[in-house]
Design a protein around this motif. Structure first.
Motif, PDB file in Angstrom:
ATOM      1  N   ARG A 274       4.396 -22.549  31.800  1.00 34.95           N
ATOM      2  CA  ARG A 274       4.412 -22.581  30.338  1.00 34.95           C
ATOM      3  C   ARG A 274       5.583 -23.440  29.826  1.00 34.95           C
ATOM      4  O   ARG A 274       5.414 -24.266  28.937  1.00 34.95           O
ATOM      5  CB  ARG A 274       4.515 -21.155  29.794  1.00 34.95           C
ATOM      6  N   GLU A 278       5.232 -26.827  27.588  1.00 31.26           N
ATOM      7  CA  GLU A 278       5.698 -26.716  26.202  1.00 31.26           C
ATOM      8  C   GLU A 278       7.013 -27.447  25.954  1.00 31.26           C
ATOM      9  O   GLU A 278       7.453 -27.555  24.805  1.00 31.26           O
ATOM     10  CB  GLU A 278       5.830 -25.244  25.817  1.00 31.26           C
ATOM     11  N   ASP A 282       4.096 -29.314  23.123  1.00 27.34           N
ATOM     12  CA  ASP A 282       2.719 -28.823  23.124  1.00 27.34           C
ATOM     13  C   ASP A 282       2.722 -27.301  23.188  1.00 27.34           C
ATOM     14  O   ASP A 282       3.766 -26.669  23.379  1.00 27.34           O
ATOM     15  CB  ASP A 282       1.950 -29.402  24.314  1.00 27.34           C
ATOM     16  N   GLU A 283       1.545 -26.688  23.068  1.00 24.80           N
ATOM     17  CA  GLU A 283       1.454 -25.238  23.085  1.00 24.80           C
ATOM     18  C   GLU A 283       0.429 -24.779  24.111  1.00 24.80           C
ATOM     19  O   GLU A 283      -0.702 -25.272  24.148  1.00 24.80           O
ATOM     20  CB  GLU A 283       1.050 -24.701  21.708  1.00 24.80           C
ATOM     21  N   VAL A 284       0.828 -23.830  24.958  1.00 21.08           N
ATOM     22  CA  VAL A 284      -0.097 -23.212  25.907  1.00 21.08           C
ATOM     23  C   VAL A 284      -0.740 -22.021  25.213  1.00 21.08           C
ATOM     24  O   VAL A 284      -0.073 -21.050  24.874  1.00 21.08           O
ATOM     25  CB  VAL A 284       0.638 -22.745  27.182  1.00 21.08           C
ATOM     26  N   THR A 285      -2.042 -22.113  24.978  1.00 25.88           N
ATOM     27  CA  THR A 285      -2.738 -21.044  24.267  1.00 25.88           C
ATOM     28  C   THR A 285      -3.381 -20.025  25.212  1.00 25.88           C
ATOM     29  O   THR A 285      -3.721 -18.922  24.795  1.00 25.88           O
ATOM     30  CB  THR A 285      -3.822 -21.629  23.350  1.00 25.88           C
ATOM     31  N   ASP A 286      -3.554 -20.393  26.465  1.00 20.71           N
ATOM     32  CA  ASP A 286      -4.151 -19.470  27.429  1.00 20.71           C
ATOM     33  C   ASP A 286      -3.688 -19.875  28.821  1.00 20.71           C
ATOM     34  O   ASP A 286      -3.644 -21.066  29.147  1.00 20.71           O
ATOM     35  CB  ASP A 286      -5.680 -19.522  27.342  1.00 20.71           C
ATOM     36  N   SER A 302      -4.886 -23.651  29.179  1.00 20.48           N
ATOM     37  CA  SER A 302      -5.418 -24.253  27.949  1.00 20.48           C
ATOM     38  C   SER A 302      -4.244 -24.734  27.112  1.00 20.48           C
ATOM     39  O   SER A 302      -3.315 -23.970  26.842  1.00 20.48           O
ATOM     40  CB  SER A 302      -6.251 -23.234  27.169  1.00 20.48           C
ATOM     41  N   VAL A 304      -2.910 -26.961  23.598  1.00 25.76           N
ATOM     42  CA  VAL A 304      -3.177 -27.574  22.292  1.00 25.76           C
ATOM     43  C   VAL A 304      -2.059 -28.579  22.029  1.00 25.76           C
ATOM     44  O   VAL A 304      -0.877 -28.246  22.145  1.00 25.76           O
ATOM     45  CB  VAL A 304      -3.211 -26.518  21.172  1.00 25.76           C
ATOM     46  N   THR A 305      -2.446 -29.811  21.693  1.00 19.45           N
ATOM     47  CA  THR A 305      -1.454 -30.854  21.470  1.00 19.45           C
ATOM     48  C   THR A 305      -1.834 -31.733  20.284  1.00 19.45           C
ATOM     49  O   THR A 305      -3.012 -31.901  19.969  1.00 19.45           O
ATOM     50  CB  THR A 305      -1.294 -31.735  22.736  1.00 19.45           C
ATOM     51  N   GLN A 332      -7.016 -29.431  24.064  1.00 18.84           N
ATOM     52  CA  GLN A 332      -7.604 -29.507  22.725  1.00 18.84           C
ATOM     53  C   GLN A 332      -6.654 -30.286  21.824  1.00 18.84           C
ATOM     54  O   GLN A 332      -5.464 -29.969  21.747  1.00 18.84           O
ATOM     55  CB  GLN A 332      -7.851 -28.117  22.161  1.00 18.84           C
TER      56      GLN A 332
END
Length: 335
Positions: A274, A278, A282-286, A302, A304-305, A332
């Protein structure tokens, strides 16, 4: 237009010492069978019921180790079978879990017999029982040496060279990108070494050590009982032995059960994955992390960026963690 780049890849997630551990386990089984036959035949020839009984006990010893040996053999034989989605690396954990149940049952039987003898002592043939217990201890020491000799027991492996045998599957479709990576083992990150354990070998060693511990306690109990007439020392030694075996069994059940249920094997590794992703905003959503076999972890991430980054970018970022043998990444993009 959707573009697929497909490369074949392996799902063989066996431990580093799998072949050597398999050979050693079969060697110990041969030793146990030889001793079993010698004790049963010798007992029949010399009229020793105690020797025959110990020979039959040795047969249960060989049977428990046979479970470990077959797990190694089947895991190797079906390692490339596509019907096993993530390989056969968990065969050893399944065998370890089964062995732990057997150990727990043995602990209960010994405890029951010990308690019974506290209230209803039986005469003991010291001259026969002590040498047989000593012989059993020697066989267990030899078995432990054969099992452990040259084996890493799942602790860290280190290599002076790094391999990168990745076979990416890049699925580019609109804003969702999936990438699957397979990494061979290079230099290890040393966090969470527990997921390197070979629980199949661990179960075999625990079984041998449990027998050895009981043999030591029995010898001590018999010597004290013969010297001072303390017949209660024999069942006391047996009861203490049952507690030791039960403790080891519970630990093995806990660890192998967690693996079979895909419990998070290494929270430290999850935190590093993670943090690595990050660190660029970016963000780790799962995030899913599980053990595929000794020294092999699988991960589904997963992300999100808002940046024009593809899955291969994150795969390259995670390549530093050589324990990640199977990685799937979904990206995503924010509009």
């Amino acid at each position: 237009m959707t573009t697929f780049q497909i490369s074949p890849h392996s799902h063989v997630f066996l431990g580093e010492d799998h072949a050597r551990a398999e050979r050693r386990t079969w060697a110990v089984i041969i030793l146990c069978v030889v001793m079993m036959v010698a004790e049963i035949v010798g007992g029949a020839m010399f009229g020793s019921l105690a020797l025959i009984a110990d020979g039959l006990h040795m047969s249960t010893h060989a049977g428990a180790l046979l479970l470990a040996a077959l797990a190694y053999t089947f895991a190797r034989r079906y390692a490339s079978d596509a019907n096993f989605t993530f390989g056969t690396g968990k065969f050893g954990d399944l065998a370890g879990y089964s062995s732990a149940i057997v150990l727990a049952m043995i602990a209960l039987l010994i405890a029951y017999e010990a308690i019974t003898r506290f209230f209803d002592p039986v005469p003991i043939a010291f001259d026969e029982a002590i040498p047989i217990a000593a012989l059993g201890l020697l066989v267990n020491i030899a078995s432990a040496w054969l099992l452990a000799g040259g084996h890493s027991h799942g602790h860290g492996h280190s290599h002076d060279h790094a391999h990168d045998h990745d076979h990416p599957h890049d699925h580019d479709h609109d804003d969702d990108h999936h990438d699957h990576a397979h990494h061979d083992h290079g230099p290890h990150d040393h966090a969470g070494e527990r997921h390197h354990r070979d629980n199949n070998m661990r179960a075999a060693v625990v079984h041998v050590m449990a027998d050895a511990a009981v043999s030591v306690l029995v010898i001590v109990g018999l010597l004290l009982a013969r010297q001072f007439g303390w017949l209660w020392m024999d069942p006391l030694a047996g009861f203490i032995g049952s507690l030791v075996i039960a403790s080891w069994s519970v630990g093995l059940l806990r660890d192998t059960g967690a693996i079979l249920l895909d419990r998070m094997p290494d929270p430290g590794m999850a935190a590093k994955i993670r943090a690595t992703i990050e660190s660029e905003g970016d963000e780790v959503t799962d995030l899913h992390l599980w053990r595929l076999g000794p020294g092999h972890l699988g991960a589904i991430v997963s992300v999100v960026t808002s940046e024009p980054r593809e899955a291969v970018h994150y795969r390259q970022r995670l390549a530093q963690f050589s324990d990640l043998s199977h990685v799937t990444i979904e990206v995503q993009h924010l509009a």
